[in-house]
Each structure stands twice: as structure tokens, then as C-alpha cells.
Scaffold this motif. Structure first.
Motif, mmCIF file in Angstrom:
data_model
loop_
_atom_site.group_PDB
_atom_site.id
_atom_site.type_symbol
_atom_site.label_atom_id
_atom_site.label_comp_id
_atom_site.label_asym_id
_atom_site.label_seq_id
_atom_site.Cartn_x
_atom_site.Cartn_y
_atom_site.Cartn_z
ATOM 1 N N GLU A 117 0.822 -1.212 0.000
ATOM 2 C CA GLU A 117 0.000 0.000 0.000
ATOM 3 C C GLU A 117 0.854 1.260 0.000
ATOM 4 O O GLU A 117 0.657 2.163 -0.818
ATOM 5 N N SER A 120 2.831 1.609 -3.265
ATOM 6 C CA SER A 120 2.021 2.142 -4.360
ATOM 7 C C SER A 120 1.833 3.648 -4.228
ATOM 8 O O SER A 120 1.879 4.390 -5.218
ATOM 9 N N MET A 121 1.635 4.094 -2.994
ATOM 10 C CA MET A 121 1.484 5.536 -2.769
ATOM 11 C C MET A 121 2.782 6.280 -3.069
ATOM 12 O O MET A 121 2.753 7.428 -3.537
ATOM 13 N N ARG A 122 3.920 5.633 -2.787
ATOM 14 C CA ARG A 122 5.203 6.283 -3.068
ATOM 15 C C ARG A 122 5.461 6.397 -4.558
ATOM 16 O O ARG A 122 5.835 7.465 -5.056
ATOM 17 N N VAL A 123 5.276 5.308 -5.309
ATOM 18 C CA VAL A 123 5.613 5.326 -6.729
ATOM 19 C C VAL A 123 4.611 6.145 -7.538
ATOM 20 O O VAL A 123 4.932 6.622 -8.623
ATOM 21 N N THR A 124 3.375 6.307 -7.040
ATOM 22 C CA THR A 124 2.393 7.159 -7.720
ATOM 23 C C THR A 124 2.428 8.598 -7.207
ATOM 24 O O THR A 124 1.545 9.394 -7.550
ATOM 25 N N GLU A 125 3.426 8.908 -6.376
ATOM 26 C CA GLU A 125 3.697 10.256 -5.867
ATOM 27 C C GLU A 125 2.579 10.810 -4.986
ATOM 28 O O GLU A 125 2.470 12.023 -4.806
ATOM 29 N N GLN A 126 1.767 9.931 -4.399
ATOM 30 C CA GLN A 126 0.737 10.401 -3.474
ATOM 31 C C GLN A 126 1.363 10.917 -2.175
ATOM 32 O O GLN A 126 0.877 11.892 -1.586
ATOM 33 N N ASP A 128 4.336 12.298 -1.932
ATOM 34 C CA ASP A 128 4.912 13.603 -2.258
ATOM 35 C C ASP A 128 3.825 14.674 -2.296
ATOM 36 O O ASP A 128 4.042 15.810 -1.856
ATOM 37 N N GLY A 224 9.401 1.946 -9.399
ATOM 38 C CA GLY A 224 8.068 1.813 -9.974
ATOM 39 C C GLY A 224 7.290 0.630 -9.443
ATOM 40 O O GLY A 224 7.422 0.234 -8.286
ATOM 41 N N THR A 225 6.480 0.025 -10.315
ATOM 42 C CA THR A 225 5.632 -1.082 -9.885
ATOM 43 C C THR A 225 6.441 -2.299 -9.475
ATOM 44 O O THR A 225 6.017 -3.078 -8.624
ATOM 45 N N VAL A 228 7.219 -2.002 -5.860
ATOM 46 C CA VAL A 228 6.086 -2.288 -4.975
ATOM 47 C C VAL A 228 6.055 -3.769 -4.623
ATOM 48 O O VAL A 228 5.886 -4.153 -3.459
#
Length: 260
Positions: A117, A120-126, A128, A224-225, A228
Motif C-alpha cells: 500500500e 504504491s502511494m510512493r511510486v504514484t507520488e501520493q 509527495d 516503480g511497480t 512495490v
């Protein structure tokens, strides 16, 4: 020379990760006491960590209690000690089986979930985006999850002990007969605070380690993915190993204190 160089690289990577986890843990303790507390998110995480794992822990504990009783009975019968079966099952479940099995289940389910979880938030820049908006993502995402796992793993272990003893009662009555009241009387008579207190205390450390490692792996996910998936996988592996190491330390400490 190539082998020596490889070993040095492995050692460097290991100690670097240990240091980073130590820094991550220190940051947790620095952040946990600062206002404001995210109580709503903490309760939400307790629900996901505790309630959503309860069924798996309960089924596993029941089967472990049942299997332990069935497999131990022939040996005790051979020595004419069948009456000690409830005592043996209760001590085994309380001291070792329920805390460790519960922690391993949580490491697999909770640790991987946190790693995936937050990764995924890190690689989708949530994460940040939360920092840019003025929200403290470490407080909201990490502190709440670590606290939830620290609180809920001991509760899950305690519930697992009770359910495991119910499985033990069924196992005793498959080839023999013992009343409900007598079984529980013998089970609790064999226990002491030297069994209960160390078992409960070490589950807090198990829960804390699972939460810290799962959040660390996810919060620092990269690539990236693919990263994850690596975060989720390594979170399970490292958390499981740490559970065994902490259990070994707990056994040594209780032995030194004369509680075994």
C-alpha cells in the motif's frame, strides 16, 4: 577475489539497511508524541489490522490446538500421562505457539499489505503530494499503522490462545472424554504469570517490528511497480526473521529471569 568482493557488497547492503531501519524507527519515536494525533486513521487501521485478520488467526489457532492435541496424545498415553494433555496444550499454546504463529500470520498479511500500500502511494507520488499540501505523511501513514499493529497483534494472540484451547478440547474428546469444566480447570491450573506475562509482552514487540518493517519497505519503495512487489515480498521475509530473532531474545531473557 570476486567472492570476497561479493561478500563485502552483501555486508555493506545489510548494515546499510539496518542503519536505515534504525533511523526510520528513531523518526517514528520522534513523531509519535507530536500533535496532532490521527485518531480516526489509527482506529481505521486497527480495524484492518485486527478485525480483518481475526478469521485467519482464529482458524489457524483452532487447527493448531487440535493437531497439537491429537499428535501429543499417543506419546502421553504411552507413558500413562494422558491426564496431563490439557496442561501440556495450554502451556505450549500460551508460551510459544500462539504468539509466534500469530506474529507470522500478521507478518505475511499485514506486513505485505503495508509494504504494497505505501509502496504504491510512493511510486504514484501520493506521498509527495501529501507533503506539498502541508500534511505530514509520516504521521498519517506510518505512525498510525505501526501503533495499530503494536496494539492489535497482542489482542490477536490472546484470542488465538483461547480458540486454540477450544481446538485442544475437541482433540482431547476425539478419542477420550473430559468435561468442559475439568479441561479448562486443568489448562489454567498449569499456567502461571511466568507463562502469561512474557508471552504477552513479546507480542507487543512482534507487532511493533512488523509495523515498522512493513512501513519502512513501503515508504522507501523505488523502481516503480516492480519496487512495490519487492517491498511487499521483502517486508514479509524480514519481518518473519525479526519475529524469530525477537522470540529467541525473549526466551533467553525469561530464562535468565527464572520465569521458564
Amino acid at each position: 577475489m570476486g567472492t570476497v568482493k561479493l561478500l563485502k557488497q552483501i555486508d555493506n547492503a545489510f548494515f546499510r539497511e539496518v542503519g536505515e531501519i534504525a533511523q526510520f524507527t528513531a523518526r517514528f519515536f520522534q513523531t509519535v508524541t507530536k500533535p496532532k494525533q490521527e485518531w480516526e486513521e489509527f482506529i481505521n487501521q486497527c480495524f484492518w489490522v485486527g478485525y480483518k485478520t481475526l478469521t485467519l488467526v482464529g482458524i489457524t489457532a483452532f487447527i493448531m490446538g487440535l493437531v497439537l492435541t491429537i499428535q501429543s496424545r499417543p506419546t502421553l498415553v504411552e507413558f500413562g500421562a494422558e491426564s496431563l494433555l490439557p496442561s501440556m496444550v495450554s502451556v505450549s499454546l500460551v508460551r510459544e505457539i500462539s504468539p509466534v504463529i500469530t506474529a507470522l500470520i500478521c507478518a505475511g498479511k499485514i506486513g505485505s499489505g503495508m509494504g504494497a500500500e505505501l509502496g504504491s502511494m510512493r511510486v504514484t507520488e501520493q506521498i509527495d503530494a501529501m507533503e506539498v499540501s502541508g500534511t505530514n505523511p509520516f504521521k498519517y501513514l506510518v505512525v498510525t499503522r505501526v501503533l495499530a499493529s503494536t496494539v492489535m497483534v497482542p489482542i490477536l494472540s490472546s484470542v488465538g490462545i483461547a480458540i486454540g484451547l477450544c481446538g485442544g478440547y475437541l482433540g482431547v474428546n476425539i478419542r477420550g472424554h473430559i468435561s468442559w469444566n475439568l479441561f479448562w480447570h486443568q489448562a489454567f491450573e498449569a499456567l502461571s504469570f511466568g507463562d502469561l506475562i512474557p508471552s504477552l509482552i513479546k507480542t507487543f514487540f512482534f507487532g511493533f517490528a512488523i509495523g515498522i518493517i512493513g512501513c519502512y519497505k513501503g515508504y522507501n519503495s523505488k523502481k516503480g511497480t516492480e519496487g512495490v512487489g519487492q517491498s511487499a515480498t521483502t517486508a514479509v521475509i524480514v519481518a518473519s526473521l525479526v519475529v524469530f530473532v525477537l522470540d529467541l531474545i525473549a526466551v533467553q531473557v525469561t530464562d535468565l529471569l527464572g520465569l521458564t
